[in-house]
Write an enzyme that holds these catalytic residues in place. Structure first.
Site, mmCIF file in Angstrom:
data_model
loop_
_atom_site.group_PDB
_atom_site.id
_atom_site.type_symbol
_atom_site.label_atom_id
_atom_site.label_comp_id
_atom_site.label_asym_id
_atom_site.label_seq_id
_atom_site.Cartn_x
_atom_site.Cartn_y
_atom_site.Cartn_z
ATOM 1 N N ASP A 68 -9.983 -34.958 21.077
ATOM 2 C CA ASP A 68 -9.024 -35.928 21.641
ATOM 3 C C ASP A 68 -9.263 -37.344 21.116
ATOM 4 O O ASP A 68 -8.994 -38.325 21.814
ATOM 5 C CB ASP A 68 -9.096 -35.936 23.184
ATOM 6 C CG ASP A 68 -9.014 -34.549 23.779
ATOM 7 O OD1 ASP A 68 -8.047 -33.845 23.466
ATOM 8 O OD2 ASP A 68 -9.916 -34.171 24.540
ATOM 9 N N HIS A 84 -2.793 -31.860 18.083
ATOM 10 C CA HIS A 84 -2.734 -33.145 17.409
ATOM 11 C C HIS A 84 -1.385 -33.789 17.721
ATOM 12 O O HIS A 84 -0.335 -33.212 17.432
ATOM 13 C CB HIS A 84 -2.871 -32.975 15.894
ATOM 14 C CG HIS A 84 -4.264 -32.657 15.457
ATOM 15 N ND1 HIS A 84 -4.574 -32.268 14.174
ATOM 16 C CD2 HIS A 84 -5.438 -32.683 16.122
ATOM 17 C CE1 HIS A 84 -5.889 -32.061 14.072
ATOM 18 N NE2 HIS A 84 -6.421 -32.309 15.247
#
Length: 428
Positions: A15, A43
């Site tokens: 993340d 993503h």
């Protein structure tokens, strides 16, 4: 070897904002490769077509000339891949060039089933799985009872392999989880259909990549999650089930190790984490809620699960270790713009473990005991969103970057100052 490989990987728990970096660098590459993991993370990419979250597809799919490769080290969820592919088409993204390794292994319906059943059985002891079947998939891979893409084109081989795998799985389903046993025939029919759906995309991607390098082409390999989720070097057992390190790209993509000449580790200007496990700088209460609300693109929530991310201040101990494990040649610092609301910014520069100060990232129980030691830097108290020149940053922002760079021991070569592709500073 004429061409070269650049790796984009995470320095922390995942993340970190790798999607934007891979999307940006993909524009300069000829080939983009996913080399590990499956559709258990995502993503986030914002470009001229809109906002997208890619779970299985490589980040080069928004560029028409780029060859996008799903390598043999991935956990291929065929239906998840096709669903993503169709969503791109529905939003007027030009049809990308996509290739799938014939040696990739396939996430099967029972992998997702076992993942969910085991998390439910563990209850309060669960590992925070996304229930995408990743741990059972990799377990089967190394037990040698997995199914390769190449197996989807031979019915008798596929049935035999499924029958062999189900011998033990049905014992667990019936006697541990209280479920009905599974049959090989219906599973095989579904997988044969999946194989036909992707048949035009399947090839020997290792040969494809070696040929690309011989032709002097540039390859971008993108990792999922981050160094601290690696099963060997991370916060085991709160890890994923495949290596998240740039070193594994040679295996998971199928490129020569010596061709990987640039390793970009992405780190946030603060910390975030989805899932369970030790997270030394974690914030709770109003302070954490405020950072979570302001962070990311529209808040810090998991791109796969939608779960609120755990957030904390920048952890130089963890990030230095993550960069070392990745072999980072440089760092991209993401989401610097988020911190513009703070009068002063804490940075964790050491841990205290059992009364002893350390700058080393410990393992196991010692990490669980670690307490952050902070130093404080002045904030810049203004909005820096969209700044694209380093000299135009406020002086306190520059000092913050310089301080982090000294602490992690790797040059910060680029900085993200907003959610869009163009919100980016190159710093040389």
């Amino acid at each position: 070897m004429k061409g070269s490989v650049t790796a984009v990987v995470g320095a922390n728990w995942g993340d970190e904002g790798k999607g934007k970096v891979t999307d940006l660098l993909a524009a300069q590459a000829d080939v983009v490769v996913r080399f590990q993991g499956g559709n258990n993370a995502g993503h986030t990419i914002i470009n001229d077509y809109g906002k997208f979250v890619l779970h299985m597809l490589p980040s080069g799919v928004f560029h028409r000339r780029i060859v996008n490769v799903i390598g043999p080290g991935t956990a291929l969820n065929v239906r998840g891949l096709l669903e993503e592919y169709e969503k791109l088409q529905a939003r007027n993204v030009p049809e990308p060039i996509l290739r799938i390794s014939e040696r990739s292994q396939v996430v099967l319906p029972y992998h997702e089933l076992f993942d969910s059943l085991e998390e439910e059985r563990l209850g309060s002891r669960q590992f925070g799985s996304t229930r995408s079947g990743i741990a059972p998939f990799y377990a089967d891979k190394y037990l040698k009872i997995g199914i390769q893409v190449a197996d989807l084109y031979d019915r008798s081989t596929l049935l035999a392999k499924l029958g062999h795998a189900l011998e033990s799985k049905n014992v667990l389903l019936e006697h541990l989880y209280g479920q009905e046993p599974l049959q090989a025939e219906p599973l095989a029919e579904r997988l044969l259909q999946d194989g036909e759906a992707i048949r035009p995309l399947v090839c020997d991607t290792t040969e494809l990549l070696h040929e690309a390098l011989q032709e002097g082409k540039t390859i971008l390999v993108e990792g999922q999650l981050g160094a601290l989720r690696d099963p060997d070097h991370g916060i085991y057992p709160y890890s994923t089930s495949s290596s998240t390190l740039a070193g594994y790209a040679a295996v998971g993509a199928g490129v020569p190790p010596h061709a990987i000449r640039r390793i970009i580790a992405v780190a946030k200007a603060y910390s975030s984490c989805v899932g369970a496990g030790p997270f030394v700088t974690e914030l709770h209460g109003p302070e954490g809620d405020e950072l979570r609300r302001r962070g990311g693109d529209g808040g810090e929530f998991g791109s796969k699960t939608g779960r609120p991310r755990r957030v904390g201040w920048f952890d130089a101990v963890a990030t230095r270790y993550g960069c070392m494990a990745q072999g980072a040649t440089e760092v991209t610092l993401s989401l610097l713009d988020v911190l513009g609301y703070l009068d002063r910014i804490p940075v964790c520069t050491a841990y205290e473990v059992d009364g002893q100060r350390t700058e080393r990232f410990p393992a196991g129980a010692l990490l669980e005991k670690a307490v952050p030691v902070y130093e404080y830097l002045p904030g810049w108290k203004c909005d820096i969103t969209g700044i694209t020149e380093y000299d135009k940053l406020p002086e306190p922002a520059k000092r913050y970057i310089d301080f982090l760079e000294r602490r992690i021991g790797v040059p910060i070569r680029s900085i993200s100052t907003g959610p869009r592709r163009e919100h980016f500073i190159e710093r040389r």
